[in-house]
Design a protein around this motif. Structure first.
Motif, PDB file in Angstrom:
ATOM      1  N   THR A  74      31.007  27.326 -57.587  1.00 29.11           N
ATOM      2  CA  THR A  74      30.084  27.325 -56.227  1.00 29.11           C
ATOM      3  C   THR A  74      29.912  28.708 -55.612  1.00 29.11           C
ATOM      4  OG1 THR A  74      31.471  26.576 -54.743  1.00 29.11           O
ATOM      5  CG2 THR A  74      29.984  24.956 -56.144  1.00 29.11           C
ATOM      6  N   SER A  76      28.919  32.293 -54.365  1.00 32.58           N
ATOM      7  CA  SER A  76      27.594  32.827 -54.193  1.00 32.58           C
ATOM      8  C   SER A  76      27.670  34.494 -55.190  1.00 32.58           C
ATOM      9  CB  SER A  76      27.333  32.953 -52.737  1.00 32.58           C
ATOM     10  OG  SER A  76      28.394  33.979 -52.188  1.00 32.58           O
ATOM     11  N   ASP A 175      19.642  28.567 -55.199  1.00 33.81           N
ATOM     12  CA  ASP A 175      19.495  28.084 -53.754  1.00 33.81           C
ATOM     13  C   ASP A 175      20.033  29.171 -52.767  1.00 33.81           C
ATOM     14  OD1 ASP A 175      18.828  26.772 -51.424  1.00 33.81           O
ATOM     15  OD2 ASP A 175      19.687  25.033 -51.721  1.00 33.81           O
ATOM     16  N   TYR A 176      19.823  29.461 -51.667  1.00 36.62           N
ATOM     17  CA  TYR A 176      20.653  30.181 -50.778  1.00 36.62           C
ATOM     18  C   TYR A 176      21.921  29.610 -50.510  1.00 36.62           C
ATOM     19  CZ  TYR A 176      16.354  33.096 -49.865  1.00 36.62           C
ATOM     20  OH  TYR A 176      15.455  34.079 -49.884  1.00 36.62           O
ATOM     21  N   VAL A 177      22.699  30.572 -49.910  1.00 36.07           N
ATOM     22  CA  VAL A 177      24.042  29.932 -49.430  1.00 36.07           C
ATOM     23  C   VAL A 177      24.046  28.940 -48.172  1.00 36.07           C
ATOM     24  CG1 VAL A 177      25.475  31.680 -50.506  1.00 36.07           C
ATOM     25  CG2 VAL A 177      24.703  31.974 -48.061  1.00 36.07           C
ATOM     26  N   GLU A 178      24.725  28.238 -47.692  1.00 40.77           N
ATOM     27  CA  GLU A 178      24.331  27.073 -46.862  1.00 40.77           C
ATOM     28  C   GLU A 178      24.073  27.707 -45.468  1.00 40.77           C
ATOM     29  OE1 GLU A 178      26.883  23.370 -44.880  1.00 40.77           O
ATOM     30  OE2 GLU A 178      27.610  24.350 -46.162  1.00 40.77           O
ATOM     31  N   THR A 181      20.496  28.809 -45.945  1.00 40.48           N
ATOM     32  CA  THR A 181      19.671  27.806 -46.208  1.00 40.48           C
ATOM     33  C   THR A 181      19.213  27.054 -44.719  1.00 40.48           C
ATOM     34  OG1 THR A 181      20.763  27.020 -48.275  1.00 40.48           O
ATOM     35  CG2 THR A 181      19.313  25.276 -47.276  1.00 40.48           C
ATOM     36  N   GLU A 182      20.247  26.973 -43.985  1.00 44.98           N
ATOM     37  CA  GLU A 182      20.292  26.380 -42.488  1.00 44.98           C
ATOM     38  C   GLU A 182      19.182  27.336 -41.707  1.00 44.98           C
ATOM     39  OE1 GLU A 182      21.143  23.428 -41.099  1.00 44.98           O
ATOM     40  OE2 GLU A 182      22.026  22.821 -43.119  1.00 44.98           O
ATOM     41  N   TYR A 185      15.727  26.759 -43.023  1.00 44.81           N
ATOM     42  CA  TYR A 185      15.121  25.396 -42.587  1.00 44.81           C
ATOM     43  C   TYR A 185      14.640  25.430 -41.036  1.00 44.81           C
ATOM     44  CZ  TYR A 185      16.756  23.110 -46.922  1.00 44.81           C
ATOM     45  OH  TYR A 185      17.257  22.950 -48.372  1.00 44.81           O
TER      46      TYR A 185
END
Length: 308
Positions: A74, A76, A175-178, A181-182, A185
């Protein structure tokens, strides 16, 4: 008796020895025969085969089916615009040359999967470094997977071939890293709220406009109706006055009598009123005293009313 036991024991030993020289190769496997630790033969045909008993020869099996390797890392990767993304991928591969595979990779499928995982990840890292996020989610994604597959094949079929064939390489998720991503969003949520508030404001303004127009139309309708009503009422009053004048002109005594009745109606027609008059001498009830003959007399003046 001892002879029978000796024969039975000999038969058992021979059966055990014979079973150690036979082995079965399944159609889903390769059979690899080792002689003193060296590969003696690779058997690809399924069925019953023979070899020397251990420790002279041993046999092991390697899966010849199409295998799937899923990404388990996982960590990046950086794109060309320095954005950190996480990708999920899988590889479909198979062992085609067990001898090369055992010499250069390992004795089982797990060894090949571990090394192939590193090679595929490095190939993805190099390709993603050359591309933007838009390329990863557009039609150029197929070009990326094709390039990764070509690089992996060059690596496994290089100076020391692995004896494997890579059938397909696919990306299942980008997907972007967390943390990013936050942030994305939150920006999307703020944008949706802005659009929603704009729509609400526009709707409220349109609602006020519609209500104002409806109120204006209502006032206009009421004014027009009142105007028409007053016009009709005036015409009716004029017609009534004309009819009265015509009737009174034909019979003045009837007109005098009618006005007397109207005077009585206006004076004693209210609830709670009390009249204090003298019927014998008052001019107010002269019509009743004189009967029909007194209809031509002057209209009585309204009597004084005392209200209780």
């Amino acid at each position: 008796m001892n002879r029978i036991g000796f024969i039975a024991t000999s038969i058992i030993v021979l059966l055990v020895l014979a079973s150690s020289t036979m082995f079965v190769v399944d159609q889903r496997q390769f059979g690899v025969v080792y002689a003193l630790g060296q590969i003696r033969e690779v058997i690809a045909e399924p069925g019953l085969h023979f070899k020397l008993p251990p420790p002279f020869q041993n046999v092991s099996y390697i899966d010849r089916r199409l295998l799937t390797l899923d990404s388990s890392d996982t960590e990046s990767m950086l794109t060309a615009e320095k954005q950190r993304v996480v990708i999920d991928w899988y590889v479909r591969w198979r062992i085609v040359n067990p001898s090369e595979y055992i010499r250069n990779v390992g004795l089982d499928e797990a060894a090949g999967a571990n090394q192939l995982n590193r090679v595929v990840r490095n190939a993805f890292q190099e390709e993603i470094n050359r591309r933007t996020v838009r390329d990863l989610i557009s039609l150029k994604r197929d070009d990326l997977m094709t390039s990764v597959k070509r690089e992996v094949l060059e690596r496994v079929k290089g100076a020391k071939p692995w004896g494997v064939d890579v059938v397909d390489v696919r990306i299942t998720r980008v997907d972007y890293v967390e943390a990013i991503t936050e942030s994305v969003y939150r920006r999307m949520e703020a944008e949706r709220k802005r659009v929603a508030n704009e729509l609400r404001s526009t709707g409220a303004a349109e609602g006020e406009k519609i209500r104002a127009d409806a109120d204006r139309q209502r006032e206009v309708a009421i004014a027009n109706a009142y105007r028409d009503a007053q016009k009709i009422k005036g015409e009716g009053d004029a017609e009534a006055a004309r009819v009265y004048a015509e009737a009174f002109g034909r019979d003045p005594q009837f007109a005098q009598f009618y006005r007397s009745l109207e005077s009585y109606k206006a004076s004693i027609g209210k609830k709670g009123d009390v009249l204090v008059v003298d019927p014998a001498s008052s001019e107010f009830f002269r019509v009743f005293r004189n009967g029909a003959g007194g209809a031509g007399a002057q209209a009585p003046a309204p009597a004084a009313a005392a209200r209780r």
